[in-house]
Design an enzyme around this catalytic site. Structure first.
Site, PDB file in Angstrom:
ATOM      1  N   GLU A 111      -3.756  -9.333  -0.243  1.00  0.00           N
ATOM      2  CA  GLU A 111      -4.480  -9.075   0.827  1.00  0.00           C
ATOM      3  C   GLU A 111      -5.936  -8.801   0.922  1.00  0.00           C
ATOM      4  O   GLU A 111      -6.559  -8.312   0.059  1.00  0.00           O
ATOM      5  CB  GLU A 111      -3.873  -7.600   1.627  1.00  0.00           C
ATOM      6  CG  GLU A 111      -4.280  -7.506   3.051  1.00  0.00           C
ATOM      7  CD  GLU A 111      -3.423  -6.154   3.766  1.00  0.00           C
ATOM      8  OE1 GLU A 111      -2.233  -6.121   3.474  1.00  0.00           O
ATOM      9  OE2 GLU A 111      -4.101  -5.183   4.262  1.00  0.00           O
ATOM     10  N   GLU A 127       0.754  -1.304   0.065  1.00  0.00           N
ATOM     11  CA  GLU A 127       0.010  -0.043  -0.078  1.00  0.00           C
ATOM     12  C   GLU A 127       0.790   1.231  -0.207  1.00  0.00           C
ATOM     13  O   GLU A 127       0.723   2.299   0.956  1.00  0.00           O
ATOM     14  CB  GLU A 127      -0.954   0.083   1.208  1.00  0.00           C
ATOM     15  CG  GLU A 127      -1.966  -1.212   1.033  1.00  0.00           C
ATOM     16  CD  GLU A 127      -3.014  -1.252   2.140  1.00  0.00           C
ATOM     17  OE1 GLU A 127      -2.963  -0.284   2.927  1.00  0.00           O
ATOM     18  OE2 GLU A 127      -3.880  -2.161   2.090  1.00  0.00           O
TER      19      GLU A 127
END
Length: 808
Positions: free
Chosen positions: A501, A421
């Site tokens: 994820e 991220e």
């Protein structure tokens, strides 16, 4: 008596250490350097001096996490993002002797991980600094050692700048330390690289690369590679003459092994390659490299192929803490976590969001996990004020190279992830920072390991994402965004998808909010606080509570199996972890994301995964059966290997249920009355399994259950002892919260207690622990002495319970 034993043991260890160093014929020795350190919590700049007096410092063995010993407090700068435990500065010192007979030998110290900003001195000489708290590193001690006299290693650790992570990091020398002793002519540490360019059932072609160091004149040697199977048999030997010149020489040898046994997630068979340097008939150095022979690929339409078979990567993400033990690495604690995951059907692990302990990868090698090995949680753009972004520009290349070199021989490592991220996903322009960094990092990896794909875990999956559009990634990593999986092939033609994820569902073990089919999205947006929640800071275990960026476990699993292009998924998370207590803030201090709670107790959804991810017959019934009379209760069953299930309340059938289509569970709405719920699964009319849950009366007694009854008397082995609060009939009391005192006598000691509650503020070192929803945990560690370990638990009004273990 114990003191005498320890004194004798210490003399034996020291004499063995001296003999190993003294033996000039020894090719290399790797000494465990964890014992007998001294520690001071605080900053003492003069502690790097060799003459510094540390007699009043605390004695301890490594690995060590100083933060886990602290008390939970909202005033700690890390706040709930870091588990509400303190950071700070600390010093470690160790004195040791090197015999004079070790002349002409090289001595290095290997640190597997120090959190963080470590600085190291030997005999007052400054060796260097490593800001990254997760990376392994080494220093050459040879020029500064005093043979035959005392030497002193000093390490300063600075974790005072907070916050520097969203999760609990721990503080200190929290992974193993080793001493490496070699001859001047030796194979460089992390200097071998094995790959298998051709693999099938009949033949494996093996490429073996080795880097040889030599600080003497040019010399001719023989380089011998032996492939050794798991039973210790030499299956293949190849000897090649080699002239070693200069400081470093690279060697590449190709070998062919007929009829190899292949490594897989269900049969993780391990060979090893022993590489020897032989000069004038004498072995000068030996180096062992793990070898798991397997072929794999990722395909745009068909996902993941392992040894010619299409399989799904069924993985979880895990942070590096070990619950009540903190981040101090312990082999048995890590093995236990993997055992629990494996029993659930898990075959994949993502090391979120940093390089793991080296020994964890050893476990993954032999237990059959498909590892995504992750490097960074941020690049140049920060996520918190004092995180790695401050050091990324200077240290990214060295840190990433050291990670890849250390881990590239592990057969369990299948994917490199160079970022999670990352903030550089966004930005405009023809050549944005995100694209530049993506290409740089991937090149660093590929220069050292061209055999594995590289990805990043992206929470923005749009085409303007700079990391995706850089063209550098072999796999496109999606964090969440499961509704976009079906459109992936259109959005990214020809690309390969990995769900890096997923899920972020929220659950508290043993707590249920009805109705079960009413979803709670907590909070309503990622950047908004939770305005309404539960007064006890709980989340529902019905799988009906999740974050706004996530989804329920059931919904995610359906999407996963619906789309063959999704090669694998890594659920956030396998275990609860300290820090990031979404959706709450203080007094919550640990996460709700885990399929398994912080103490290692499975939540109900564990059995959903087990029913989908294994071939085992599974039947699990929820919730508990203590409710108000007349209340309508949602009753759910997860099952597998059966055609149907039938529910009974006090012997009266409440109906037969069957899973239709994509359904992963069955359910009933039942008006509560005290008694017993029973569920029966059948296949072809034959009963497969039965499960019962009964109304519990008042708490009456305790029960202790150890995960293992026989332990190793090595001073490191652990037993995890479950403490259950029961009624007089032996039923678990689902809301029991009694305080329990734990004592340990004999050949072991109590090192931590826990109960899995995200809001418990009791110290993990306390010998008193309140039960949480009927359960508590005691963690017992062996001494280096054989004998019986007696564990007792006592609670006012419940009496005591006892269990005895053997340390051998």
């Amino acid at each position: 008596m114990v003191k005498i034993y320890f004194s004798i043991l210490l003399l034996f260890v020291l004499s063995t250490f001296s003999m190993n160093l003294a033996g000039q014929d020894n090719s290399r020795t790797i000494e465990n350097f964890n014992a007998d350190w001294k520690f001071f919590k605080g900053d003492v700049p003069s502690a790097s001096n060799i003459g510094f007096k540390d007699s009043d410092w605390r004695k301890l063995d490594l690995p060590h996490d100083s933060s886990i010993e602290g008390n939970f407090s909202n005033s700690h700068p890390a706040t709930v993002g870091g588990g509400a435990l303190p950071g700070g500065t600390g010093w470690y010192r160790k004195t040791f002797k090197i015999p004079r007979s070790a002349v002409n030998r090289l001595v290095s110290i290997l640190f597997d991980g120090v959190y963080r900003n470590s600085e190291v001195w030997i005999n007052g000489h400054y060796l260097g600094k490593r800001p990254n708290g997760y990376i392994s590193f080494e220093y050459d001690l040879t020029p500064y050692l005093k043979l035959g006299s005392e030497n002193c290693i000093a390490v300063r650790v600075d974790n005072s700048q907070q916050p520097n992570a969203r999760w609990y990091t721990g503080s200190g020398i929290y992974r193993d330390v080793k001493l490496l002793i070699t001859n001047p002519l030796h194979i460089v540490n992390s200097g071998t690289f094995v790959s298998t360019p051709v693999v099938d059932k009949g033949l494996a072609k093996i490429r073996m690369e080795a880097v040889i160091a030599n600080n003497l004149k040019s010399r001719k040697i023989n380089l011998r590679h032996q492939i050794i199977d798991a039973e210790g048999r030499v299956m293949l030997e190849k000897i090649s003459p080699l002239t070693v010149t200069g400081k470093r020489t690279n060697s590449v040898v190709n070998m062919e092994l007929p009829n190899p046994r292949l490594w897989s997630d269900i049969d993780p068979y391990l060979y090893k390659i022993r590489t020897s340097l032989i000069e004038k008939g004498k072995i000068v150095d030996d180096y062992e490299t793990p070898l798991g022979i397997r072929s794999f690929s990722f395909e745009a339409k068909n996902g993941f192929i392992l040894n010619g078979k299409n399989i799904k990567i069924k993985g979880v993400c895990n942070h590096h803490d070990l619950g009540a033990l903190g981040t101090a690495f312990n082999l048995r604690a890590a093995e236990r976590q993997l055992e629990i995951l494996k029993a659930m059907g898990c075959n994949g692990l993502r090391t979120a969001h940093n390089p793991p302990a080296a020994a964890l990868l050893d476990l993954c090698d032999r237990m059959g996990f498909i590892v995504m090995n992750e490097s960074f949680d941020m690049w140049e753009k920060k996520k918190s004020d004092f995180d790695y972004h401050l050091d990324f520009g200077q240290w990214h290349k060295k840190d990433l190279e050291d990670q890849v070199l250390r881990d590239r021989n592990h057969p369990s490592v299948f994917i490199w992830s160079v970022g999670n991220e990352i903030q550089e996903q966004w930005g405009t322009g023809a050549d944005t920072l995100g694209r530049v960094w993506a290409r740089k990092l991937v090149k660093i990896v590929k220069d050292l390991d061209p055999t594995r794909p590289v990805t990043t875990a992206n929470n923005d999956v749009n085409s303007y994402n700079n990391l995706i559009s850089s063209g550098a990634m072999d796999l496109i990593g999606y964090n969440y965004n499961h509704k976009s999986w079906d459109d992936f092939t259109n959005a990214h033609p020809g690309q390969k998808l990995i769900a890096t994820e997923t899920t972020s569902a929220l659950q508290t073990r043993g707590h249920y909010d009805a109705p079960a089919d009413s979803m709670r999205i907590w909070p309503t947006a990622w950047d908004k606080p939770l305005l309404t929640g539960n007064a006890d800071f709980s989340c529902s275990a019905y799988d009906n509570c999740y974050t706004p960026w996530g989804s329920s476990h059931e919904e995610t699993l359906k999407a996963f199996y619906r789309n063959p292009a999704v090669s694998g998924m890594y659920v956030w998370t396998g275990f609860d972890y300290l820090g990031e207590p979404t959706p709450y803030t203080w007094p919550a201090r640990s996460s709700y994301f885990g399929i398994i709670d912080l103490a290692g107790f499975p939540k109900d959804v564990y059995y959903l995964y087990q029913s989908v991810w294994t071939d085992l017959p599974v039947l699990h019934l929820l919730p508990h059966w203590n409710w108000s009379s007349g209340k309508e209760v949602d009753v759910i069953a997860y099952y597998s290997q059966a055609d149907e299930v039938e529910l009974y309340l006090n012997g009266v059938s409440k109906g037969v249920r069957r899973k239709d289509g994509e359904e992963l569970k069955v359910s009933w709405k039942v008006l509560y009355q005290p008694g017993t719920l029973k569920v029966v699964s059948r296949k072809n009319g034959k009963i497969i399994l039965e499960r019962n849950v009964s109304t519990a009366g008042p708490a009456a007694k305790l029960e202790l259950i150890a995960d293992r009854g026989v332990l190793d008397a090595n001073g490191e082995d652990l037993s995890f002892v479950t403490i259950r609060v029961l009624d007089s009939q032996g039923n678990l009391v689902p809301d029991a919260a009694q305080a329990i005192r734990i004592s340990v006598e004999g050949a072991g000691r109590l090192v931590a207690t826990d109960n899995g509650s995200p809001v418990s503020h009791e110290s993990f070192q306390s010998d008193i622990r309140k039960a949480f929803n009927g359960l508590a945990m005691a963690i017992v560690r062996t001494y280096q002495v054989q004998g019986e370990i007696v564990i007792q638990a006592f609670s006012e009004g419940l009496g005591s319970a006892e269990i005895r273990l053997q340390s051998k």
